[in-house]
Design a protein around this motif. Structure first.
Motif, mmCIF file in Angstrom:
data_model
loop_
_atom_site.group_PDB
_atom_site.id
_atom_site.type_symbol
_atom_site.label_atom_id
_atom_site.label_comp_id
_atom_site.label_asym_id
_atom_site.label_seq_id
_atom_site.Cartn_x
_atom_site.Cartn_y
_atom_site.Cartn_z
ATOM 1 N N UNK A 1 0.810 -1.219 0.000
ATOM 2 C CA UNK A 1 0.000 0.000 0.000
ATOM 3 C C UNK A 1 0.843 1.269 0.000
ATOM 4 N N UNK A 2 1.968 1.264 0.698
ATOM 5 C CA UNK A 2 2.810 2.469 0.723
ATOM 6 C C UNK A 2 3.402 2.750 -0.654
ATOM 7 N N UNK A 3 3.752 1.697 -1.378
ATOM 8 C CA UNK A 3 4.256 1.883 -2.738
ATOM 9 C C UNK A 3 3.161 2.446 -3.649
ATOM 10 N N UNK A 4 1.938 1.945 -3.489
ATOM 11 C CA UNK A 4 0.822 2.486 -4.273
ATOM 12 C C UNK A 4 0.676 3.975 -4.005
ATOM 13 N N UNK A 5 0.814 4.365 -2.760
ATOM 14 C CA UNK A 5 0.700 5.787 -2.407
ATOM 15 C C UNK A 5 1.827 6.601 -3.053
ATOM 16 N N UNK A 6 3.025 6.037 -3.109
ATOM 17 C CA UNK A 6 4.142 6.744 -3.755
ATOM 18 C C UNK A 6 3.867 6.949 -5.246
ATOM 19 N N UNK A 7 3.263 5.953 -5.885
ATOM 20 C CA UNK A 7 2.894 6.112 -7.298
ATOM 21 C C UNK A 7 1.856 7.225 -7.434
ATOM 22 N N UNK A 8 0.886 7.238 -6.539
ATOM 23 C CA UNK A 8 -0.130 8.303 -6.567
ATOM 24 C C UNK A 8 0.509 9.673 -6.400
ATOM 25 N N UNK A 9 1.459 9.784 -5.502
ATOM 26 C CA UNK A 9 2.143 11.071 -5.302
ATOM 27 C C UNK A 9 2.920 11.486 -6.547
ATOM 28 N N UNK A 10 3.503 10.514 -7.241
ATOM 29 C CA UNK A 10 4.272 10.813 -8.454
ATOM 30 C C UNK A 10 3.374 11.119 -9.639
ATOM 31 N N UNK A 11 2.169 10.544 -9.639
ATOM 32 C CA UNK A 11 1.222 10.721 -10.754
ATOM 33 C C UNK A 11 -0.156 11.042 -10.176
ATOM 34 N N UNK A 12 -0.310 12.231 -9.571
ATOM 35 C CA UNK A 12 -1.535 12.538 -8.813
ATOM 36 C C UNK A 12 -2.804 12.596 -9.653
ATOM 37 N N UNK A 13 -2.676 12.764 -10.956
ATOM 38 C CA UNK A 13 -3.861 12.858 -11.806
ATOM 39 C C UNK A 13 -4.193 11.534 -12.499
ATOM 40 N N UNK A 14 -3.324 10.542 -12.347
ATOM 41 C CA UNK A 14 -3.544 9.252 -13.005
ATOM 42 C C UNK A 14 -4.537 8.402 -12.221
ATOM 43 N N UNK A 15 -5.259 7.558 -12.942
ATOM 44 C CA UNK A 15 -6.100 6.547 -12.321
ATOM 45 C C UNK A 15 -5.262 5.292 -12.108
ATOM 46 N N UNK A 16 -5.193 4.823 -10.871
ATOM 47 C CA UNK A 16 -4.442 3.622 -10.538
ATOM 48 C C UNK A 16 -5.399 2.441 -10.425
ATOM 49 N N UNK A 17 -4.993 1.289 -10.953
ATOM 50 C CA UNK A 17 -5.801 0.073 -10.874
ATOM 51 C C UNK A 17 -4.959 -0.994 -10.179
ATOM 52 N N UNK A 18 -5.464 -1.515 -9.063
ATOM 53 C CA UNK A 18 -4.724 -2.505 -8.280
ATOM 54 C C UNK A 18 -5.061 -3.913 -8.740
ATOM 55 N N UNK A 19 -4.021 -4.709 -8.988
ATOM 56 C CA UNK A 19 -4.185 -6.109 -9.371
ATOM 57 C C UNK A 19 -3.206 -6.962 -8.577
ATOM 58 N N UNK A 20 -3.102 -8.273 -8.916
ATOM 59 C CA UNK A 20 -2.204 -9.203 -8.226
ATOM 60 C C UNK A 20 -2.553 -9.266 -6.736
#
Length: 256
Positions: free
Chosen positions: A199-218
């Motif tokens: 989850x912390x890595x997902x948050x780092x991606x969000x911080x790097x790409x705040x306007x992108x839609x993230x989709x969680x898999x695996x």
């Protein structure tokens, strides 16, 4: 663009009128013993059944295998996928592995691959921390992701089996993706930590790409993936990511 979560890292990406099946694992629930030396290794996996029929899953134009670990390219996939379907792989070593199962149209992903008028760009990743790679790098191996581009579509970045690191950060900066698929189940090797995003890595991606839609898999399908959808959704609410993070159930379709 449509992303259908199938199970674990297996997704169908519908992009520019082309359907890709990514990292197919098609065996029934409980086929394989847990990965030795990983968390919950006593559990057999897949821990859940496929949510739709194999016939529906295989209604695609091409296959993408980000790497050939068993939880991304399994015996079920080898036996059920038509041998003439185009299959994209990350390098020659994986190409030989796929060809050995009788597939006749195996193609290498590059930085400017193309298929049906769209561009596929191979991206790097790292299957764990520097410490994990130093300790068991031979087992973790090389991994890849892919960026999908077409003039009529938003840019999609599928990161593959990687933790947050300089490679992911660079891809976000370079390609400015509108949507990012993240392997977010926090698969763990005791003593060496996460080998895919938590989850912390997902948050780092969000911080790097705040306007992108993230989709969680695996998530919630292999023995060593410890992060649940419920926990990730709760964390998303805490971090005010709810409008930017999708956590689909198996079988669910995300329309972007």
């Amino acid at each position: 663009m449509k992303i259908q979560q199938i199970r674990n890292a297996t997704v169908i990406v519908e992009f520019a009128n082309t359907r890709f099946l990514v990292d197919p694992v098609l065996s029934p629930k409980g086929t394989y013993p847990g990965f030795e030396g990983t968390a919950n290794s006593h559990l057999f996996w897949p821990t859940v059944e496929l949510p739709i029929s194999v016939e529906q899953i295989l209604d695609v134009d091409a296959i993408i295998v980000t790497h050939t670990h068993l939880d991304h390219w399994d015996d079920g996939a080898k036996s059920l996928i038509p041998k003439n379907l185009p299959i994209f792989v990350q390098h020659e070593e994986d190409a030989e592995i796929v060809k050995a199962s009788g597939f006749s149209d195996v193609r290498l992903l590059t930085e400017d691959s193309s298929f049906n008028g769209l561009t596929l760009i191979k991206t790097p990743g790292q299957h764990g921390s520097d410490e994990a790679i130093h300790a068991i790098g031979d087992l973790l191996g090389q991994v890849s992701g892919v960026v999908f581009k077409h003039p009529s579509e938003k840019t999609l970045y599928l990161a593959g089996d990687t933790v947050w690191n300089k490679y992911v950060e660079r891809c976000v900066e370079t390609y400015q993706p509108d949507a990012i698929i993240l392997n977010s189940g926090d698969a763990q090797v005791p003593g060496l930590g996460s080998i895919i995003m938590g989850k912390e890595d997902v948050y780092k991606v969000h911080q790097a790409a705040p306007h992108a839609t993230l989709i969680a898999t695996h998530m919630e399908a292999v023995n060593h993936a410890l992060l649940t959808r419920k926990e990730l959704r709760e964390f998303s609410a805490e971090k005010d990511m709810v409008n930017h993070l999708l956590v689909p159930e198996d079988g669910e379709v995300c329309v972007l």
